[in-house]
Design an enzyme around this catalytic site. Structure first.
Site, PDB file in Angstrom:
ATOM      1  N   ASN A 104      38.902  46.920  34.179  1.00 48.83           N
ATOM      2  CA  ASN A 104      38.657  48.263  34.696  1.00 48.83           C
ATOM      3  C   ASN A 104      39.984  48.959  35.011  1.00 48.83           C
ATOM      4  OD1 ASN A 104      35.848  47.665  34.746  1.00 48.83           O
ATOM      5  ND2 ASN A 104      36.095  46.682  36.722  1.00 48.83           N
ATOM      6  N   HIS A 139      35.627  51.448  38.714  1.00 50.73           N
ATOM      7  CA  HIS A 139      35.268  50.251  39.480  1.00 50.73           C
ATOM      8  C   HIS A 139      36.407  49.241  39.662  1.00 50.73           C
ATOM      9  CE1 HIS A 139      31.251  51.840  39.186  1.00 50.73           C
ATOM     10  NE2 HIS A 139      31.386  51.889  37.885  1.00 50.73           N
ATOM     11  N   GLN A 140      37.638  49.692  39.574  1.00 45.08           N
ATOM     12  CA  GLN A 140      38.769  48.793  39.829  1.00 45.08           C
ATOM     13  C   GLN A 140      38.986  48.703  41.336  1.00 45.08           C
ATOM     14  OE1 GLN A 140      42.543  50.115  38.246  1.00 45.08           O
ATOM     15  NE2 GLN A 140      43.457  48.091  38.438  1.00 45.08           N
ATOM     16  N   GLU A 141      38.875  47.493  41.877  1.00 46.71           N
ATOM     17  CA  GLU A 141      39.028  47.288  43.316  1.00 46.71           C
ATOM     18  C   GLU A 141      40.460  46.962  43.719  1.00 46.71           C
ATOM     19  OE1 GLU A 141      36.634  47.696  45.701  1.00 46.71           O
ATOM     20  OE2 GLU A 141      35.351  48.446  44.089  1.00 46.71           O
ATOM     21  N   ASP A 147      37.895  33.757  40.795  1.00 46.65           N
ATOM     22  CA  ASP A 147      37.593  34.925  41.623  1.00 46.65           C
ATOM     23  C   ASP A 147      36.968  34.417  42.921  1.00 46.65           C
ATOM     24  OD1 ASP A 147      36.181  37.267  42.718  1.00 46.65           O
ATOM     25  OD2 ASP A 147      36.664  38.213  40.808  1.00 46.65           O
ATOM     26  N   ILE A 148      37.450  34.915  44.066  1.00 50.73           N
ATOM     27  CA  ILE A 148      36.902  34.444  45.349  1.00 50.73           C
ATOM     28  C   ILE A 148      35.584  35.125  45.718  1.00 50.73           C
ATOM     29  CG2 ILE A 148      39.127  33.715  46.244  1.00 50.73           C
ATOM     30  CD1 ILE A 148      38.892  36.204  48.141  1.00 50.73           C
ATOM     31  N   HIS A 205      43.904  43.487  35.860  1.00 52.64           N
ATOM     32  CA  HIS A 205      43.308  42.156  35.819  1.00 52.64           C
ATOM     33  C   HIS A 205      42.102  42.168  34.887  1.00 52.64           C
ATOM     34  CE1 HIS A 205      41.419  44.291  39.217  1.00 52.64           C
ATOM     35  NE2 HIS A 205      40.355  43.514  39.055  1.00 52.64           N
ATOM     36  N   PHE A 206      41.922  41.047  34.237  1.00 50.66           N
ATOM     37  CA  PHE A 206      40.818  40.848  33.314  1.00 50.66           C
ATOM     38  C   PHE A 206      39.872  39.822  33.928  1.00 50.66           C
ATOM     39  CE2 PHE A 206      44.203  42.537  30.867  1.00 50.66           C
ATOM     40  CZ  PHE A 206      43.673  43.148  29.750  1.00 50.66           C
ATOM     41  N   HIS A 207      38.594  40.146  33.921  1.00 54.18           N
ATOM     42  CA  HIS A 207      37.580  39.219  34.408  1.00 54.18           C
ATOM     43  C   HIS A 207      37.014  38.439  33.229  1.00 54.18           C
ATOM     44  CE1 HIS A 207      36.823  41.123  38.442  1.00 54.18           C
ATOM     45  NE2 HIS A 207      37.336  42.171  37.816  1.00 54.18           N
TER      46      HIS A 207
END
Length: 136
Positions: A85, A91-93, A33-34, A98-100
């Site tokens: 999310n 809170h999905q940007e 993640d950046i 995608h999974f964190h």
């Protein structure tokens, strides 16, 4: 989707954002993640576009958790969150599933969350159980 940053990363066509690929399979891609919450914070994405989990074919989800597990082991995270999310309100940007994998090394780094528990009405909970169970 042409404007999706994650789709561009999958296709190798994104000069807009750096991608430090960690794991790549036929169906998934994992990268750092950046904007990390902690050291080792990574994303695992399916290589098919879908905004929400229900938009992704099941066969594109088969190696997501095994990849997340490999990332946990590779980072040495002893405590961590696996987070996914769905929708802006949740809170999905980036509108691509995608999974964190977020290591939680201490109280200052990693995911910080509140857990606003609601009072339980057992009759309503039983009715909800029956409603959901019938749809499964």
């Amino acid at each position: 989707m042409a404007s999706c940053i994650f789709c561009k990363i999958i296709k190798g066509k994104s000069s807009e954002i750096p991608c430090f690929k960690l794991v790549e399979t036929e169906k998934s891609l994992a990268f750092l993640d950046i904007n990390p919450l902690s050291r080792g914070h990574a994303l695992v994405i399916p290589k098919v576009h879908g905004e929400k989990l229900t938009d992704i074919p099941d066969d594109f989800l088969t190696d997501i958790l095994p990849i997340a597990k490999k990332l946990v082991k590779a980072t040495g995270a002893e405590e961590y969150n696996i987070l996914q999310n769905n929708g802006r309100g949740a809170h999905q940007e980036v509108p691509h599933v995608h999974f964190h994998m977020i290591p939680k090394p201490n109280q200052q780094e990693g995911l910080g969350i509140g857990w606003p528990i609601q009072k339980t009405d057992m009759d309503k909970l039983k009715a909800l159980y029956e409603e959901i169970k019938d749809k499964l």
